[in-house]
Design an enzyme around this catalytic site. Structure first.
Site: not given
Ligand code: TRP
Length: 327
Positions: A112, A197, A194
């Protein structure tokens, strides 16, 4: 009854992927376990600290979806993480006994940090994400935590922290939770990747019917099938992937054969999918409307859930402080 606990970050509106992936499973667990489900709004701050008010909006929407998909407040405890201050208390105690190395090793931490470029997430809070998550779980002494496979490293840390706490303070108050990994199909998004958002390829639970219809009607299909009379390959069409999840065996068979033989056109095939997606979404839309028309119903459910969670959390904190010999 054994306790189940899980949480979801209010980091956006929920889409069909979240529904099939997590929420449907949460609903089925409510019959067999004492379930605690919450909105992890503090966790959402780790990656969106500039916009807490957006998090508030998503929190409300998420709770609305919890209820709209069939979580029954008579059976489960629904609450908001930031309203249960005891999570913060346990978090700080656990932070004292968690070696930095355990946190730096978490795969999602490094990933991340690389991935999110638009915001500096090199914060203390972000590194401590798994410690806060451990507090969320351990404070309810939950046996099972239904999560996706991506959360397994966090659960492993939770188990290690629980073990370390129990070892250090010669106690057994913290329970090592086990993940409940559910096998569910990955939901394909509008573009064949996939559903997510961040890819902007999702159908949201709060999309109005005409938007859902339009999103499906404008999906790409097998790009090799240029004319209505050309035979196609269903495996190359993301529409077919969605049929796999939302349509019956017979319909699946029918559209696959129709596609291969040019027996049906892409629009006909999409119409069948739209009908089936609507079947799933209609009761959700209805319940959402009911809840947004009567905000006090939700306020009351949240208040009751928060109180119940707080009581359970306080009981554990008594034991924790006792075990440590704290004031
Ligand atoms: N990290 C989880 C996620 O992103 C959310 C979460 C926070 C959670 N605390 C939790 C999940 C406790 C399960 C249990 O999906």
């Amino acid at each position: 009854m054994k306790r189940v606990l899980s949480g979801m970050q209010p980091s956006g509106y929920l889409h069909l992927g979240n529904l099939v992936g997590a929420l449907t499973n949460w609903v089925s667990l409510q019959e067999k376990y004492d379930c605690y489900y919450f909105v992890a709004d503090w966790h959402a701050l780790t990656t969106n600290y500039p916009n807490p008010s957006v998090i508030k909006e998503y929190t409300r929407d998420l709770l609305m979806n919890f209820l709209a998909v069939g979580l029954d407040p008579e059976k489960v405890t629904l609450f908001i993480q930031s309203r249960i201050l005891e999570h913060a208390e346990l978090h700080i105690l656990l932070s004292m006994i968690t070696p930095l190395g355990w946190l730096e090793r978490v795969p999602t931490y490094k990933e991340k940090k690389e991935e999110i470029k638009e915001l500096d997430i090199g914060s203390y809070g972000f590194l401590g994400y798994p410690v806060l998550q451990s507090a969320d779980i351990l404070i309810y002494r939950a046996s099972y935590v239904p999560v996706g496979i991506d959360q397994v490293p966090h659960l492993e840390i939770t188990r290690e922290i629980a073990r370390r706490f129990n070892f250090l303070y010669k106690t057994d108050v913290l329970i090592e939770p086990e993940p409940l990994l559910t096998q569910f199909p990955k939901v394909t998004g509008l573009d064949g990747r996939k559903m997510s958002k961040s890819y902007d390829n999702a159908i949201y639970l709060n999309d109005p019917p005409e938007v859902v219809e339009k999103k499906i009607l404008t999906m790409v299909t097998d790009t090799q099938r240029k004319r209505r009379t050309d035979p196609g390959d269903p495996e190359k069409s993301p529409v077919y992937q969605l049929h796999r999840i939302f349509s019956t065996e017979e319909e699946l068979e029918e559209v696959a054969r129709g596609c291969r033989t040019a027996g049906i056109g892409c629009i006909d095939c999409k119409r069948i999918l739209i009908k089936n997606v609507f079947k799933v979404l209609e009761p959700i839309w209805e319940k959402r409307k009911e809840l947004s028309d009567n905000p006090s119903i939700m306020d009351e459910i949240i208040e009751t859930g928060n109180e119940k969670a707080r009581k359970a959390a306080r009981e554990t904190m008594e034991l924790v402080r006792d075990a440590m010999g704290m004031y």
